[in-house]
Design a protein around this motif. Structure first.
Motif, PDB file in Angstrom:
ATOM      1  N   MET A 129       0.805  -1.128   0.156  1.00 44.34           N
ATOM      2  CA  MET A 129       0.056  -0.035   0.042  1.00 44.34           C
ATOM      3  C   MET A 129       0.847   1.220  -0.190  1.00 44.34           C
ATOM      4  SD  MET A 129      -3.183  -1.308   2.596  1.00 44.34           S
ATOM      5  CE  MET A 129      -4.538  -0.355   1.598  1.00 44.34           C
ATOM      6  N   GLY A 130       0.236   2.327  -0.440  1.00 44.36           N
ATOM      7  CA  GLY A 130       0.896   3.583  -0.508  1.00 44.36           C
ATOM      8  C   GLY A 130       0.420   4.744  -1.427  1.00 44.36           C
ATOM      9  N   PRO A 131       0.734   5.942  -1.191  1.00 41.51           N
ATOM     10  CA  PRO A 131       0.453   6.861  -2.004  1.00 41.51           C
ATOM     11  C   PRO A 131       0.573   6.783  -3.487  1.00 41.51           C
ATOM     12  CG  PRO A 131       1.985   7.717  -0.907  1.00 41.51           C
ATOM     13  CD  PRO A 131       1.782   6.338  -0.410  1.00 41.51           C
ATOM     14  N   SER A 132       0.017   7.255  -4.318  1.00 40.63           N
ATOM     15  CA  SER A 132       0.333   7.319  -5.916  1.00 40.63           C
ATOM     16  C   SER A 132       1.910   7.678  -5.882  1.00 40.63           C
ATOM     17  CB  SER A 132      -0.619   8.118  -6.849  1.00 40.63           C
ATOM     18  OG  SER A 132      -0.068   8.383  -8.253  1.00 40.63           O
ATOM     19  N   GLY A 133       2.582   7.111  -6.825  1.00 33.99           N
ATOM     20  CA  GLY A 133       3.853   7.564  -7.152  1.00 33.99           C
ATOM     21  C   GLY A 133       5.103   6.945  -6.131  1.00 33.99           C
ATOM     22  N   SER A 134       4.554   6.209  -5.083  1.00 26.51           N
ATOM     23  CA  SER A 134       5.527   5.768  -4.072  1.00 26.51           C
ATOM     24  C   SER A 134       6.457   4.423  -4.374  1.00 26.51           C
ATOM     25  CB  SER A 134       4.589   5.186  -2.913  1.00 26.51           C
ATOM     26  OG  SER A 134       3.677   4.141  -3.119  1.00 26.51           O
ATOM     27  N   GLY A 135       6.207   3.998  -5.730  1.00 24.35           N
ATOM     28  CA  GLY A 135       7.040   2.952  -6.054  1.00 24.35           C
ATOM     29  C   GLY A 135       6.547   1.702  -6.058  1.00 24.35           C
ATOM     30  N   LYS A 136       5.112   1.290  -5.568  1.00 17.07           N
ATOM     31  CA  LYS A 136       4.553  -0.005  -5.639  1.00 17.07           C
ATOM     32  C   LYS A 136       4.553  -0.648  -6.766  1.00 17.07           C
ATOM     33  CE  LYS A 136       0.733   1.611  -4.577  1.00 17.07           C
ATOM     34  NZ  LYS A 136       0.976   3.198  -4.754  1.00 17.07           N
ATOM     35  N   SER A 137       3.989  -0.072  -8.008  1.00 16.58           N
ATOM     36  CA  SER A 137       3.847  -0.909  -9.147  1.00 16.58           C
ATOM     37  C   SER A 137       5.268  -1.138  -9.532  1.00 16.58           C
ATOM     38  CB  SER A 137       2.863  -0.155 -10.221  1.00 16.58           C
ATOM     39  OG  SER A 137       1.493   0.174  -9.650  1.00 16.58           O
ATOM     40  N   THR A 138       6.228  -0.110  -9.596  1.00 12.74           N
ATOM     41  CA  THR A 138       7.390  -0.300  -9.932  1.00 12.74           C
ATOM     42  C   THR A 138       8.077  -1.740  -9.611  1.00 12.74           C
ATOM     43  OG1 THR A 138       7.825   1.825 -10.622  1.00 12.74           O
ATOM     44  CG2 THR A 138       9.718   0.560 -10.754  1.00 12.74           C
ATOM     45  N   LEU A 139       7.949  -1.472  -8.227  1.00  7.50           N
ATOM     46  CA  LEU A 139       8.591  -2.565  -7.275  1.00  7.50           C
ATOM     47  C   LEU A 139       8.049  -4.052  -7.761  1.00  7.50           C
ATOM     48  CD1 LEU A 139      10.253  -4.030  -5.038  1.00  7.50           C
ATOM     49  CD2 LEU A 139       8.298  -3.402  -3.579  1.00  7.50           C
ATOM     50  N   ILE A 140       6.558  -4.116  -8.091  1.00  4.85           N
ATOM     51  CA  ILE A 140       5.970  -5.245  -8.381  1.00  4.85           C
ATOM     52  C   ILE A 140       6.497  -5.764  -9.648  1.00  4.85           C
ATOM     53  CG2 ILE A 140       3.773  -4.562  -9.360  1.00  4.85           C
ATOM     54  CD1 ILE A 140       2.365  -6.771  -7.365  1.00  4.85           C
ATOM     55  N   ARG A 141       6.717  -4.716 -10.526  1.00  3.40           N
ATOM     56  CA  ARG A 141       7.039  -5.215 -12.040  1.00  3.40           C
ATOM     57  C   ARG A 141       8.389  -5.576 -11.987  1.00  3.40           C
ATOM     58  NH1 ARG A 141       3.476  -3.125 -16.134  1.00  3.40           N
ATOM     59  NH2 ARG A 141       5.385  -2.719 -17.349  1.00  3.40           N
ATOM     60  N   THR A 142       9.278  -5.157 -11.094  1.00  3.05           N
ATOM     61  CA  THR A 142      10.815  -5.684 -11.119  1.00  3.05           C
ATOM     62  C   THR A 142      10.688  -7.128 -10.804  1.00  3.05           C
ATOM     63  OG1 THR A 142      11.051  -5.035  -8.607  1.00  3.05           O
ATOM     64  CG2 THR A 142      11.545  -3.460 -10.467  1.00  3.05           C
ATOM     65  N   LEU A 143       9.805  -7.627  -9.987  1.00  2.00           N
ATOM     66  CA  LEU A 143       9.602  -9.080  -9.645  1.00  2.00           C
ATOM     67  C   LEU A 143       9.656  -9.950 -10.810  1.00  2.00           C
ATOM     68  CD1 LEU A 143       7.702  -8.825  -6.353  1.00  2.00           C
ATOM     69  CD2 LEU A 143      10.167  -8.495  -6.503  1.00  2.00           C
ATOM     70  N   ASN A 144       9.341  -9.940 -11.767  1.00  2.00           N
ATOM     71  CA  ASN A 144       9.461 -10.782 -12.894  1.00  2.00           C
ATOM     72  C   ASN A 144       9.939  -9.947 -14.191  1.00  2.00           C
ATOM     73  OD1 ASN A 144       7.535  -8.690 -13.903  1.00  2.00           O
ATOM     74  ND2 ASN A 144       5.786 -10.250 -14.474  1.00  2.00           N
ATOM     75  N   GLY A 145      10.839  -8.996 -14.092  1.00  3.83           N
ATOM     76  CA  GLY A 145      11.486  -8.425 -15.117  1.00  3.83           C
ATOM     77  C   GLY A 145      10.969  -7.675 -15.997  1.00  3.83           C
ATOM     78  N   LEU A 146       9.572  -7.293 -15.777  1.00  4.46           N
ATOM     79  CA  LEU A 146       8.892  -6.016 -16.762  1.00  4.46           C
ATOM     80  C   LEU A 146       9.645  -4.824 -16.620  1.00  4.46           C
ATOM     81  CD1 LEU A 146       5.269  -7.343 -16.210  1.00  4.46           C
ATOM     82  CD2 LEU A 146       6.521  -7.476 -18.299  1.00  4.46           C
ATOM     83  N   GLU A 147      10.082  -4.590 -15.489  1.00  2.34           N
ATOM     84  CA  GLU A 147      11.076  -3.589 -15.123  1.00  2.34           C
ATOM     85  C   GLU A 147      12.372  -3.822 -14.799  1.00  2.34           C
ATOM     86  OE1 GLU A 147      10.520  -0.429 -15.664  1.00  2.34           O
ATOM     87  OE2 GLU A 147       8.194  -0.129 -15.602  1.00  2.34           O
ATOM     88  N   SER A 148      13.475  -3.350 -15.211  1.00  6.25           N
ATOM     89  CA  SER A 148      14.780  -3.699 -14.976  1.00  6.25           C
ATOM     90  C   SER A 148      15.117  -2.922 -13.646  1.00  6.25           C
ATOM     91  CB  SER A 148      15.782  -3.299 -15.799  1.00  6.25           C
ATOM     92  OG  SER A 148      15.968  -1.838 -16.248  1.00  6.25           O
ATOM     93  N   HIS A 149      16.209  -3.319 -12.710  1.00  7.20           N
ATOM     94  CA  HIS A 149      16.744  -2.511 -11.707  1.00  7.20           C
ATOM     95  C   HIS A 149      18.088  -2.512 -11.875  1.00  7.20           C
ATOM     96  CE1 HIS A 149      17.152  -7.031 -10.777  1.00  7.20           C
ATOM     97  NE2 HIS A 149      18.072  -6.729  -9.738  1.00  7.20           N
ATOM     98  N   GLU A 150      18.570  -1.332 -11.388  1.00  7.13           N
ATOM     99  CA  GLU A 150      19.939  -0.836 -11.602  1.00  7.13           C
ATOM    100  C   GLU A 150      20.727  -1.616 -10.426  1.00  7.13           C
ATOM    101  OE1 GLU A 150      17.360   1.575 -12.229  1.00  7.13           O
ATOM    102  OE2 GLU A 150      17.749   0.935 -14.301  1.00  7.13           O
ATOM    103  N   LYS A 151      20.434  -1.622  -9.159  1.00  2.89           N
ATOM    104  CA  LYS A 151      21.115  -1.902  -8.189  1.00  2.89           C
ATOM    105  C   LYS A 151      20.312  -2.940  -7.478  1.00  2.89           C
ATOM    106  CE  LYS A 151      24.505   1.770  -7.530  1.00  2.89           C
ATOM    107  NZ  LYS A 151      24.962   2.855  -6.523  1.00  2.89           N
ATOM    108  N   GLY A 152      21.048  -3.975  -6.522  1.00  2.00           N
ATOM    109  CA  GLY A 152      20.227  -4.810  -5.589  1.00  2.00           C
ATOM    110  C   GLY A 152      20.115  -6.277  -6.322  1.00  2.00           C
ATOM    111  N   SER A 153      19.704  -7.289  -5.663  1.00  2.00           N
ATOM    112  CA  SER A 153      19.344  -8.549  -6.248  1.00  2.00           C
ATOM    113  C   SER A 153      17.941  -8.814  -5.907  1.00  2.00           C
ATOM    114  CB  SER A 153      20.372  -9.441  -5.322  1.00  2.00           C
ATOM    115  OG  SER A 153      20.113  -9.572  -4.068  1.00  2.00           O
ATOM    116  N   ILE A 154      17.362  -9.737  -6.912  1.00  2.00           N
ATOM    117  CA  ILE A 154      16.363 -10.303  -6.969  1.00  2.00           C
ATOM    118  C   ILE A 154      16.398 -11.821  -6.980  1.00  2.00           C
ATOM    119  CG2 ILE A 154      13.879 -10.390  -7.784  1.00  2.00           C
ATOM    120  CD1 ILE A 154      13.974  -7.431  -8.383  1.00  2.00           C
ATOM    121  N   ILE A 155      15.808 -12.636  -6.143  1.00  5.27           N
ATOM    122  CA  ILE A 155      15.925 -14.155  -6.506  1.00  5.27           C
ATOM    123  C   ILE A 155      14.489 -14.607  -6.094  1.00  5.27           C
ATOM    124  CG2 ILE A 155      16.814 -16.318  -5.406  1.00  5.27           C
ATOM    125  CD1 ILE A 155      19.252 -14.688  -4.321  1.00  5.27           C
ATOM    126  N   ILE A 156      13.994 -15.200  -7.282  1.00  5.95           N
ATOM    127  CA  ILE A 156      12.718 -15.616  -7.383  1.00  5.95           C
ATOM    128  C   ILE A 156      12.702 -17.304  -7.405  1.00  5.95           C
ATOM    129  CG2 ILE A 156      10.404 -16.011  -8.357  1.00  5.95           C
ATOM    130  CD1 ILE A 156      11.224 -13.206  -7.527  1.00  5.95           C
TER     131      ILE A 156
END
Length: 256
Positions: free
Chosen positions: A48-75
């Motif tokens: 949850m969170g206000p519009s523009g807080s990064g929620k949708s971007t975060l969820i889209r990084t979890l299957n590679g729809l959005e790339s991430h520049e730093k950090g690691s994701i393991i699924i």
């Protein structure tokens, strides 16, 4: 009040989703600022969170729809990289449902659902159709199998989208505000389907502002603001006694 869904979450197991230090920019704007997220098998996490807080971007990084520049994701033990094999392996196991239904208008409901299982999972058409019909029955619209998306209500189309994601037999389901494009009277039918998935033990990460649903179904609620996770808590803790002032401000706005 409806009884809360009880999920059997084994926190002694390894997380099925592990995101550490995720950073993401759009040009010079940093949308994710070192986000950490762990989700265990059969756990339901609501963002949850206000519009523009990064929620949708975060969820889209979890299957590679959005790339991430730093950090690691393991699924499910697979590191999310730009390696096509890794992306393919992860996307086979992660279903996603968007705000908009994204159905092919020129294909019937049945054809929309069977397309990926036939081409990606390499299922024979009769097998894919049998699975699709079972899923349509599960989401309560079996009678719509041979109609086109334009002949359905918004709620019915979103249930088709859920069935389409489930047809790939994923281990994880991601939902990006799945009811935000629906008329109010259609929201409940979609939430009922998602509630049944939670009851069946599906691991889910859900971006939503449906407070009643989050209270009932979530194991944990995360509040995001300005690209960061502000608070992670159980629904009872988050909605009744949030620790962070930003959480209290957010709840005062959405519960007013």
């Amino acid at each position: 009040m409806t009884d809360a869904v009880t999920n059997v979450v084994d926190i002694s197991a390894s997380p099925i989703i592990s995101a550490q230090g995720i950073e993401k920019w759009y040009g010079t704007f940093q949308v994710l600022k070192g986000v950490d997220l762990e989700v265990y098998p059969q756990e339901v996490v609501v963002l949850m969170g206000p519009s523009g807080s990064g929620k949708s971007t975060l969820i889209r990084t979890l299957n590679g729809l959005e790339s991430h520049e730093k950090g690691s994701i393991i699924i499910d033990g697979v590191a999310l990289t730009q390696n096509p094999r890794h992306l393919e392996a992860i996307r086979r196991e992660v279903g996603m449902v968007f705000q908009q239904f994204n159905l092919f208008p020129h294909l019937t409901v049945l054809q929309n659902i069977t397309l990926s299982p036939i081409w990606v999972r390499r299922l024979f058409k009769p097998q894919a159709e049998e699975i699709a019909m079972q899923l349509l029955e599960r989401v309560g619209i079996l009678e719509q199998a041979h109609k086109y998306p334009g002949q359905l209500s918004g709620g019915q189309q979103q249930r088709v989208a859920i069935a389409r994601a489930l047809a790939m037999q994923p281990k994880i389901m991601l939902f990006d505000e799945p009811t935000s494009a629906l008329d109010p009277e259609m929201v409940r039918e979609v939430l009922d389907v998602m509630r049944s998935l939670a009851e069946g033990g599906m691991t889910m990460v859900i971006v939503t502002h449906e407070v009643g649903f989050a209270r009932e179904v979530a194991d944990h609620v995360l509040l995001m603001d300005q690209g960061q996770v502000v608070e992670r808590a159980t629904p009872a803790e988050f909605f009744l006694n949030p620790k962070e002032e930003r959480s209290r401000q957010f709840l005062a706005q959405i519960l007013a």
